[in-house]
Design a protein around this motif. Structure first.
Motif, PDB file in Angstrom:
ATOM      1  N   GLY A  80      -0.671  -2.949   3.783  1.00 63.37           N
ATOM      2  CA  GLY A  80      -0.240  -1.690   3.196  1.00 63.37           C
ATOM      3  C   GLY A  80      -0.548  -1.552   1.723  1.00 63.37           C
ATOM      4  N   CYS A  81      -1.038  -2.621   1.091  1.00 66.34           N
ATOM      5  CA  CYS A  81      -1.343  -2.567  -0.349  1.00 66.34           C
ATOM      6  C   CYS A  81      -2.807  -2.184  -0.571  1.00 66.34           C
ATOM      7  N   ALA A  82      -3.033  -1.503  -1.665  1.00 66.74           N
ATOM      8  CA  ALA A  82      -4.394  -1.097  -2.009  1.00 66.74           C
ATOM      9  C   ALA A  82      -5.157  -2.270  -2.611  1.00 66.74           C
ATOM     10  N   VAL A  83      -6.393  -2.445  -2.170  1.00 60.88           N
ATOM     11  CA  VAL A  83      -7.281  -3.448  -2.757  1.00 60.88           C
ATOM     12  C   VAL A  83      -7.860  -2.886  -4.047  1.00 60.88           C
ATOM     13  N   PHE A  84      -8.295  -1.643  -3.985  1.00 64.74           N
ATOM     14  CA  PHE A  84      -8.739  -0.894  -5.162  1.00 64.74           C
ATOM     15  C   PHE A  84      -8.702   0.583  -4.817  1.00 64.74           C
ATOM     16  N   ASP A  85      -8.743   1.444  -5.830  1.00 62.19           N
ATOM     17  CA  ASP A  85      -8.762   2.891  -5.593  1.00 62.19           C
ATOM     18  C   ASP A  85      -9.726   3.559  -6.561  1.00 62.19           C
ATOM     19  N   THR A  86      -9.901   4.843  -6.400  1.00 62.77           N
ATOM     20  CA  THR A  86     -10.911   5.578  -7.163  1.00 62.77           C
ATOM     21  C   THR A  86     -10.563   5.755  -8.637  1.00 62.77           C
ATOM     22  N   LYS A  87      -9.350   5.397  -9.026  1.00 64.81           N
ATOM     23  CA  LYS A  87      -8.977   5.493 -10.438  1.00 64.81           C
ATOM     24  C   LYS A  87      -9.394   4.255 -11.226  1.00 64.81           C
ATOM     25  N   ALA A  88      -9.721   3.185 -10.495  1.00 66.13           N
ATOM     26  CA  ALA A  88     -10.038   1.913 -11.144  1.00 66.13           C
ATOM     27  C   ALA A  88     -11.530   1.778 -11.419  1.00 66.13           C
ATOM     28  N   LYS A  89     -11.854   1.059 -12.489  1.00 62.89           N
ATOM     29  CA  LYS A  89     -13.250   0.763 -12.788  1.00 62.89           C
ATOM     30  C   LYS A  89     -13.775  -0.247 -11.767  1.00 62.89           C
ATOM     31  N   ALA A  90     -15.000  -0.015 -11.331  1.00 62.49           N
ATOM     32  CA  ALA A  90     -15.606  -0.878 -10.310  1.00 62.49           C
ATOM     33  C   ALA A  90     -16.130  -2.157 -10.958  1.00 62.49           C
ATOM     34  N   LEU A  91     -15.230  -3.107 -11.151  1.00 64.02           N
ATOM     35  CA  LEU A  91     -15.585  -4.358 -11.812  1.00 64.02           C
ATOM     36  C   LEU A  91     -15.821  -5.498 -10.829  1.00 64.02           C
ATOM     37  N   ARG A  92     -15.205  -5.420  -9.636  1.00 63.81           N
ATOM     38  CA  ARG A  92     -15.288  -6.516  -8.690  1.00 63.81           C
ATOM     39  C   ARG A  92     -15.878  -6.067  -7.355  1.00 63.81           C
ATOM     40  N   PHE A  93     -16.545  -6.991  -6.711  1.00 62.59           N
ATOM     41  CA  PHE A  93     -17.153  -6.805  -5.393  1.00 62.59           C
ATOM     42  C   PHE A  93     -16.356  -7.656  -4.422  1.00 62.59           C
ATOM     43  N   TYR A  94     -16.078  -7.121  -3.220  1.00 61.21           N
ATOM     44  CA  TYR A  94     -15.223  -7.810  -2.259  1.00 61.21           C
ATOM     45  C   TYR A  94     -15.940  -8.034  -0.934  1.00 61.21           C
ATOM     46  N   VAL A  95     -15.733  -9.213  -0.362  1.00 61.14           N
ATOM     47  CA  VAL A  95     -16.201  -9.524   0.991  1.00 61.14           C
ATOM     48  C   VAL A  95     -14.974  -9.906   1.805  1.00 61.14           C
ATOM     49  N   LEU A  96     -14.752  -9.204   2.906  1.00 62.73           N
ATOM     50  CA  LEU A  96     -13.570  -9.438   3.739  1.00 62.73           C
ATOM     51  C   LEU A  96     -13.755 -10.709   4.575  1.00 62.73           C
ATOM     52  N   VAL A  97     -12.832 -11.641   4.416  1.00 68.65           N
ATOM     53  CA  VAL A  97     -12.875 -12.913   5.141  1.00 68.65           C
ATOM     54  C   VAL A  97     -12.036 -12.846   6.408  1.00 68.65           C
ATOM     55  N   ARG A  98     -10.826 -12.289   6.280  1.00 69.29           N
ATOM     56  CA  ARG A  98      -9.922 -12.203   7.425  1.00 69.29           C
ATOM     57  C   ARG A  98      -9.056 -10.967   7.312  1.00 69.29           C
ATOM     58  N   GLY A  99      -8.766 -10.331   8.449  1.00 73.38           N
ATOM     59  CA  GLY A  99      -7.910  -9.162   8.456  1.00 73.38           C
ATOM     60  C   GLY A  99      -8.682  -7.870   8.684  1.00 73.38           C
ATOM     61  N   THR A 100      -7.972  -6.747   8.566  1.00 74.95           N
ATOM     62  CA  THR A 100      -8.551  -5.420   8.759  1.00 74.95           C
ATOM     63  C   THR A 100      -8.175  -4.538   7.577  1.00 74.95           C
ATOM     64  N   ALA A 101      -9.145  -3.833   7.046  1.00 71.45           N
ATOM     65  CA  ALA A 101      -8.909  -2.936   5.914  1.00 71.45           C
ATOM     66  C   ALA A 101      -9.422  -1.550   6.254  1.00 71.45           C
ATOM     67  N   ALA A 102      -8.830  -0.543   5.634  1.00 74.14           N
ATOM     68  CA  ALA A 102      -9.251   0.847   5.839  1.00 74.14           C
ATOM     69  C   ALA A 102      -9.897   1.372   4.566  1.00 74.14           C
ATOM     70  N   VAL A 103     -11.025   2.038   4.731  1.00 70.37           N
ATOM     71  CA  VAL A 103     -11.699   2.685   3.609  1.00 70.37           C
ATOM     72  C   VAL A 103     -11.300   4.155   3.611  1.00 70.37           C
ATOM     73  N   LEU A 104     -10.833   4.644   2.480  1.00 72.82           N
ATOM     74  CA  LEU A 104     -10.367   6.022   2.346  1.00 72.82           C
ATOM     75  C   LEU A 104     -11.162   6.725   1.264  1.00 72.82           C
ATOM     76  N   ALA A 105     -11.363   8.023   1.440  1.00 75.05           N
ATOM     77  CA  ALA A 105     -12.102   8.805   0.444  1.00 75.05           C
ATOM     78  C   ALA A 105     -11.476  10.179   0.299  1.00 75.05           C
TER      79      ALA A 105
END
Length: 270
Positions: A132-157
């Motif tokens: 339920g927590c945000a990994v990142f959102d559109t208000k944040a500067k794109a400083l980090r790149f993420y690769v999902l190792v385990r679990g399920t995430a939703a991409v929202l726009a």
């Protein structure tokens, strides 16, 4: 008619719940660490290339789940160490897990020599994100790149128009996890549901975009953990530095330089 409508709604909710459960189970069973375990079972000689930490975890683990816990515990311990204090087995561990993400390897690190992977391993961080927590959102500067190792995430726009998500969008989102979809962030605050991410997917690719006028871009989409998620992440600036060295044919890894000194007779007993 009202009763039939209610029965139909309940049936849909049950189907959505079952689909969400299957999706979550699949995301855990197909985690990058589980993929590594399957490879070792099929070819035990791979343990050597995966390093001492992976070998220790594999030989002492009762089963695949126990192996995953041991590997994850060892990976998360890296976050507590200074990047230059990481040992070769630790660097091999974290890069070996990242190498399971085939899409990432094909697109971003194709033909990287081993010394580049070793250098890059110093900059990789392990992130555990609660459901339920945000990994990142559109208000944040794109400083980090993420690769999902385990679990399920939703991409929202967010859409261009400030409007409530349509019923179709809302229904698609609820099929992910009926419980989590009741939260405020699922009701349009971070945008409409775009897609579901599973182990091996790359997120935050805009962080590697060329800087415009020296300014760091913002994330174009938001990402929220549908279940508890484990990510491997790194700063875009560190990736650019290692990639630039690879392009120029430079060997910058500390371990590589040390190995060269040993070959020339210096630190021969080290």
């Amino acid at each position: 008619a009202s009763r039939r409508s209610n029965d139909s709604r309940v049936t849909k909710q049950r189907k959505a719940a079952r689909a969400a459960f299957k999706r979550l189970v699949k995301s855990f069973s197909e985690s990058l660490i589980s993929q590594m375990y399957k490879q070792i079972v099929g070819r035990p000689t791979l343990v050597k290339s995966y390093g001492a930490d992976v070998a220790k975890s594999f030989l002492s683990a009762r089963d695949r789940a126990d192996f995953g816990k041991r590997v994850l515990r060892a990976m998360e311990a890296l976050n507590k160490k200074n990047v230059l204090d990481r040992t070769m087995p630790e660097l091999t561990l974290v890069t070996s897990v990242l190498k399971q993400a085939k899409a990432f390897c094909r697109q971003y690190v194709a033909d990287w020599p081993e010394h580049a992977w070793t250098d890059f391993g110093h900059h990789i961080r392990v992130d555990r994100v609660k459901k339920g927590c945000a990994v990142f959102d559109t208000k944040a500067k794109a400083l980090r790149f993420y690769v999902l190792v385990r679990g399920t995430a939703a991409v929202l726009a967010k859409s261009d128009r400030d409007e409530e998500p349509t019923k179709t969008r809302r229904r698609s989102l609820e099929t992910l996890d009926p419980e989590t979809s009741k939260g405020a962030m699922w009701k349009g605050e971070l945008g409409d549901f775009v897609e579901c991410s599973t182990p091996g997917d790359c997120l935050g690719a805009e962080s590697l975009d060329a800087l415009k006028n020296g300014r760091v871009p913002k994330y174009r989409q938001s990402c929220v953990a549908v279940s508890e998620c484990i990510f491997l992440s790194f700063e875009a600036s560190d990736y650019r530095e290692v990639a630039a060295n690879v392009a120029e044919g430079l060997e910058t890894g500390v371990e590589t330089k040390f190995a060269l000194l040993r070959q020339t007779g210096l630190f021969a007993d080290a």
